[in-house]
Design a protein around this motif. Structure first.
Motif: not given
Length: 325
Positions: A41-70
């Motif tokens: 899922x993490x590639x240069x053209x991949x973009x997170x939702x605005x709320x996540x970008x405003x709170x400085x989430x990165x794609x790898x960190x978003x993966x951590x969050x997703x996997x944690x809850x899974x």
């Protein structure tokens, strides 16, 4: 997928394993999930939702969050224990905020300080010698809870330190003020000397954590020792006010129970930190409930400040009148 990129992804996941690890993020299941998520899922053209970008989430960190809850959802279904990840329980974020309950309750504490600012400025006479210290107490309190809210919004190295340093400043200032008030220091030289000692201790504390070692256990012990000393000062003062000796010296403060109640109730509220547990509904953990429990306790101190000021001013007026007569 290029071999170099694949190696980089695994190296990144391994680095995560070695820093600030908890049982959850040390598990192979989490490691594997984050690695696959990052690769797919993490590639240069991949973009997170605005709320996540405003709170400085990165794609790898978003993966951590997703996997944690899974993994957490699967653990709940099979009645397995809920694990922590990077020292935190698996919270449900809101608009990119990592711990929404703690943020909300931190802001609630800050608001309770701020709403009394105008009251204290209005009701404490300009000539009262403790007025600057009362108002500074509000400023220090607002600052502390503001950085607590920032830290619980996003846990970075900088926000963590600002939260810890602000909390230490709040605790040390409470002791500084307690000594000034209880020992009735009026001499600018004595107050200045006591203030410089407190400032030197605070500077040494922050310098050690910043430049030598960020030691969590030391930080807890240091802040705890200052808090205990502060509490003993106020408990002793409150008890003294109800003795016959105090009444003979013009005591008889009916509001003297406020400081004792304040320190006891805050200490009981902090006991929530001992009973750590996974957050209910992924939102309310022991730490957030501690922040919630301190909100109604702040007005106790503001009420004490106003009552004590009124009493001291009236006593001062009577003494001035007696001297004139």
């Amino acid at each position: 997928m290029k071999p170099s990129l694949l190696f980089a992804a695994f190296a990144f996941a391994l680095l995560i394993q070695l820093t600030n690890a908890s049982e959850g993020d040390r598990s192979y299941e989490f490691f594997h999930c984050v690695t696959i998520c990052s690769l797919t899922t993490c590639s240069p053209d991949q973009s997170l939702p605005l709320t996540l970008r405003l709170t400085f989430w990165t794609c790898p960190q978003n993966c951590e969050y997703t996997c944690m809850h899974r993994i957490t959802d699967a653990a709940k279904l099979s009645d397995d224990p809920i694990l922590q990840y990077y020292g935190k329980w698996p919270f449900h974020r809101f608009l990119g905020i990592q711990e929404p309950a703690s943020v909300l309750f931190s802001l609630g504490n800050g608001y309770m300080h701020l709403r009394h600012w105008s009251v204290l400025r209005q009701k404490i006479p300009l000539t009262y010698h403790l007025r600057p210290y009362y108002l500074s107490w509000v400023v220090v309190g607002v600052n502390s809870w503001l950085w607590s809210a920032v830290f619980h919004t996003r846990d970075f190295n900088l926000t963590e330190k600002l939260d810890y340093y602000s909390a230490a400043l709040s605790i040390l200032y409470a002791l500084f003020f307690a000594v000034v008030r209880i020992l009735r220091l009026r001499s600018p030289i004595l107050i200045g000397a006591w203030g410089m000692l407190c400032l030197a201790c605070y500077t040494a504390h922050v310098s050690y954590l910043s430049f030598v070692r960020f030691d969590y256990h030391y930080n807890i012990i240091a802040n705890g020792a200052v808090a205990v000393l502060h509490n003993l000062f106020w408990l002793t003062w409150s008890a003294w006010q109800y003795t016959s000796w105090s009444h003979a010296k013009g005591g008889n403060r009916a509001f003297a129970w406020y400081p004792a109640a304040g320190v006891v109730l805050v200490s009981l509220a902090m006991a929530l930190e001992v009973f750590d547990f996974p957050p209910y509904w992924g939102v309310f953990d022991a730490h957030s409930l501690w922040h919630l429990s301190t909100i109604p306790l702040i007005p106790i101190w503001h009420r004490f400040m106003l009552e004590d000021t009124r009493f001291e001013v009236e006593v001062g007026k009577r003494e001035d009148k007696m001297r004139k007569d």
